[in-house]
Design an enzyme around this catalytic site. Structure first.
Site, PDB file in Angstrom:
ATOM      1  N   GLY A   1      62.770   4.256  29.016  1.00 50.98           N
ATOM      2  CA  GLY A   1      62.855   2.916  28.918  1.00 50.98           C
ATOM      3  C   GLY A   1      62.395   2.217  30.204  1.00 50.98           C
TER       4      GLY A   1
ATOM      5  N   GLU B   1      64.957  10.405  28.987  1.00 49.73           N
ATOM      6  CA  GLU B   1      63.586  10.715  28.175  1.00 49.73           C
ATOM      7  C   GLU B   1      62.677   9.503  28.581  1.00 49.73           C
ATOM      8  OE1 GLU B   1      65.551   9.670  24.255  1.00 49.73           O
ATOM      9  OE2 GLU B   1      66.781  11.244  24.659  1.00 49.73           O
TER      10      GLU B   1
ATOM     11  N   GLY C   1      59.022   7.884  29.134  1.00 49.38           N
ATOM     12  CA  GLY C   1      57.678   7.858  28.851  1.00 49.38           C
ATOM     13  C   GLY C   1      56.789   7.324  29.484  1.00 49.38           C
ATOM     14  N   ARG C   2      56.633   5.905  29.285  1.00 49.90           N
ATOM     15  CA  ARG C   2      55.663   5.006  29.916  1.00 49.90           C
ATOM     16  C   ARG C   2      56.065   5.219  31.590  1.00 49.90           C
ATOM     17  NH1 ARG C   2      54.955  -0.044  27.331  1.00 49.90           N
ATOM     18  NH2 ARG C   2      56.646   0.068  26.655  1.00 49.90           N
TER      19      ARG C   2
ATOM     20  N   ARG D   1      48.094  -2.256  21.881  1.00 54.87           N
ATOM     21  CA  ARG D   1      49.040  -2.884  22.477  1.00 54.87           C
ATOM     22  C   ARG D   1      48.935  -4.476  22.403  1.00 54.87           C
ATOM     23  NH1 ARG D   1      51.274  -2.519  26.727  1.00 54.87           N
ATOM     24  NH2 ARG D   1      53.401  -2.200  25.995  1.00 54.87           N
TER      25      ARG D   1
ATOM     26  N   CYS E   1      36.810  -5.893  12.572  1.00 54.58           N
ATOM     27  CA  CYS E   1      36.680  -7.199  11.901  1.00 54.58           C
ATOM     28  C   CYS E   1      38.094  -7.680  11.681  1.00 54.58           C
ATOM     29  CB  CYS E   1      36.166  -6.772  10.344  1.00 54.58           C
ATOM     30  SG  CYS E   1      34.513  -6.149  10.829  1.00 54.58           S
ATOM     31  N   GLU E   2      38.748  -8.120  12.646  1.00 56.82           N
ATOM     32  CA  GLU E   2      39.907  -8.788  12.546  1.00 56.82           C
ATOM     33  C   GLU E   2      39.975  -9.667  14.007  1.00 56.82           C
ATOM     34  OE1 GLU E   2      43.289  -7.614  11.329  1.00 56.82           O
ATOM     35  OE2 GLU E   2      42.755  -5.711  10.517  1.00 56.82           O
TER      36      GLU E   2
HETATM   37  N1  LLP Z   1      63.560   8.093  23.818  1.00 53.70           N
HETATM   38  C1  LLP Z   1      63.591   7.442  22.568  1.00 53.70           C
HETATM   39  C2  LLP Z   1      64.741   7.808  21.614  1.00 53.70           C
HETATM   40  C3  LLP Z   1      62.742   6.447  22.427  1.00 53.70           C
HETATM   41  O1  LLP Z   1      62.558   5.801  21.091  1.00 53.70           O
HETATM   42  C4  LLP Z   1      61.734   6.075  23.090  1.00 53.70           C
HETATM   43  C5  LLP Z   1      60.628   5.136  23.070  1.00 53.70           C
HETATM   44  C6  LLP Z   1      61.822   6.717  24.599  1.00 53.70           C
HETATM   45  C7  LLP Z   1      62.553   7.755  24.982  1.00 53.70           C
HETATM   46  C8  LLP Z   1      60.596   6.502  25.543  1.00 53.70           C
HETATM   47  O2  LLP Z   1      60.748   5.314  26.001  1.00 53.70           O
HETATM   48  P1  LLP Z   1      59.833   4.679  27.444  1.00 53.70           P
HETATM   49  O3  LLP Z   1      60.304   5.468  28.619  1.00 53.70           O
HETATM   50  O4  LLP Z   1      58.619   5.061  27.188  1.00 53.70           O
HETATM   51  O5  LLP Z   1      60.011   3.376  27.405  1.00 53.70           O
HETATM   52  N2  LLP Z   1      54.901   1.500  21.574  1.00 53.70           N
HETATM   53  C9  LLP Z   1      55.489   0.603  22.530  1.00 53.70           C
HETATM   54  C10 LLP Z   1      56.792   1.438  22.998  1.00 53.70           C
HETATM   55  C11 LLP Z   1      57.741   1.916  21.928  1.00 53.70           C
HETATM   56  C12 LLP Z   1      58.636   2.596  22.541  1.00 53.70           C
HETATM   57  C13 LLP Z   1      59.476   3.586  21.400  1.00 53.70           C
HETATM   58  N3  LLP Z   1      60.595   4.295  22.030  1.00 53.70           N
HETATM   59  C14 LLP Z   1      54.720  -0.010  23.650  1.00 53.70           C
HETATM   60  O6  LLP Z   1      53.409   0.511  23.728  1.00 53.70           O
HETATM   61  O7  LLP Z   1      55.147  -0.832  24.258  1.00 53.70           O
END
Ligand code: LLP
Length: 424
Positions: free
Chosen positions: A242, A280, A282-283, A319, A349-350
């Protein structure tokens, strides 16, 4: 690293590390996702360094960017992985990742998902409901295993983020409510084919403050105390992901400061020192390590607006359409002509098919643009809408560029489909 640290101008030409983006467009075409190996590794290593000397596992949440090359880079660097499907598990294994460092999240794990994860020997299932406990227990019983589990608690913390990506509030579908947590842990401990290992949460995404993480941590620690008092011992706390990134001047805490604050809080808690910590992210690992390279097809003027119609679209980068998200736009060739305010839009086309709005740009038709901060939730959320082949993906490493995913072909768009039989 911010995008601007690896994506820089030299003589008015935008480079990805040491490779001119114009050369990548000539070689691989557009639209193409371009990732920086150095930026991905620098982000991961900042977390890893902050966790050094602690009992901690930094996992990478594959949903942000699941290209095999990205996974392999992070696996070699020692990362664990957070997955949400058998498909993501297959990617980790195909990229040489270690199942013993995989945590399996997600609110709707199917029987097939659970079987695949047990067969691979994942480190832990992050369970989200009582019926899921029962299902994992039953399947583990048939394979003669004890499944390691953690329960995801919904800490009811407002992460202060977009409602679509906020997950820790009571009304969300995620996790188990605080007041039912102890009963759920007691159920888990009573099931013969489960081994309770941890407690986890994930409060949302693109969080730009430390406070919500600490609030969630406090709640996990408080619950852990009650769970241990009930005779169920835990070995880890998983705080989810997050951490936000800079898209438009946001100033999230650094990866190092966030982890330092969390470790300090844990160390100050009487129980805290006992637990391994898991994350965990990601981003915060890949978001600013990628750009989407696209070419302007047309400059179109209407009485009220000017449009730069580009060859990337909402199917490539969803996004903006989905979250009203802001991504920076850099011209690959810097011109000294006057700037015009453009909406950067795709061919789909949107009306929702826009990538950026009201951006001052000095460009001509045929010029290339780099859409910034597209390394996370770009390619992974792409689709074939309007029968558009998915973009290519390229990883740059210094002055080298590796094609890590071919552009989809037209035939691949319908390769799984069948025409009608003659009699139909
Ligand atoms: N762990 C769980 C259980 C999650 O649901 C998520 C993301 C993460 C870890 C990783 O979160 P991060 O560190 O990436 O914030 N598509 C959206 C983001 C959706 C995130 C969903 N869950 C966007 O493009 O902003």
């Amino acid at each position: 690293m911010s995008t601007m640290q690896w994506c820089r101008y030299r003589n008015d030409q935008l480079l990805a590390e040491d490779v001119p983006l114009a050369e990548l467009a000539a070689e691989f075409g557009t639209p193409t996702y371009v990732y920086s190996k150095a930026a991905i590794l620098a982000a991961y290593r900042e977390f890893a360094l902050a966790a050094e000397g602690r009992r901690a596992l930094v996992c990478y949440a594959l949903k942000a960017n699941s290209n095999l090359a990205v996974i392999e880079l992070l696996a070699r660097a020692g990362a664990g992985f957070d997955i949400v499907s058998a498909g993501e598990l297959a990617r980790v294994l195909a990229a040489g990742g270690d199942a013993a460092k995989v945590v399996f999240s997600g609110v709707g794990k199917s029987e097939a998902d659970i079987r695949a994860a047990l067969a691979a020997g994942v480190r832990c299932f992050n369970v989200e409901s009582e019926p899921e406990l029962e299902r994992i227990n039953a399947i583990a019983g048939t394979t003669g295993q004890r499944a390691r589990i953690s329960l995801r608690i919904n800490p009811d913390v407002d992460a202060g983020t977009h409602p679509y990506i906020s997950t820790g509030l009571r009304e969300n579908k995620f996790g188990i409510a605080h007041e039912r947590a102890l009963a759920a842990f007691e159920l888990a401990a009573s099931l013969p084919h489960l081994e309770v290992q941890g407690i986890d949460c994930h409060i949302g995404s693109q969080i730009t403050e430390i406070a919500p993480f600490l609030a969630a941590l406090d709640e996990l620690l408080e619950l852990a105390g009650r769970i241990e008092a009930a005779g169920i011992s835990l070995s880890h706390l998983d705080l989810g992901g997050g951490l936000g990134i800079n898209y438009q001047g946001e100033q999230p805490p650094s990866r190092r400061d966030l982890l330092a604050a969390i470790f300090a809080r844990v160390a100050a808690h009487p129980l805290g020192r006992r637990y391994e910590l898991m994350f965990e992210f990601g981003r915060a690992i890949v978001g600013n390590a990628g750009v989407l390279l696209t070419r302007i097809e047309y400059l179109k003027s209407t009485p009220v607006k000017d449009f730069a119609v580009v060859d990337a679209a909402m199917n490539d980068l969803m996004r903006p359409a989905l979250y009203d998200a802001w991504h920076g736009v850099l011209p690959v060739l810097r011109r000294d002509s006057a700037q015009v305010i453009y909406d950067v839009v795709g061919p789909v086309c949107e009306s929702g098919d826009w990538l950026a709005r009201n951006r001052p740009l000095a460009v001509q038709a045929g010029d290339l643009l780099a859409i910034e901060s597209a390394g996370a939730y770009g390619m992974t959320m792409s689709s074939n809408y309007n029968s558009r082949p998915r973009a290519a993906e390229v990883l740059v490493d210094g002055d080298r560029a590796l094609l890590v995913r071919h552009r989809e072909t037209l035939e691949s768009l319908y390769a799984l489909e069948r025409r009608l039989p003659p009699e139909a």
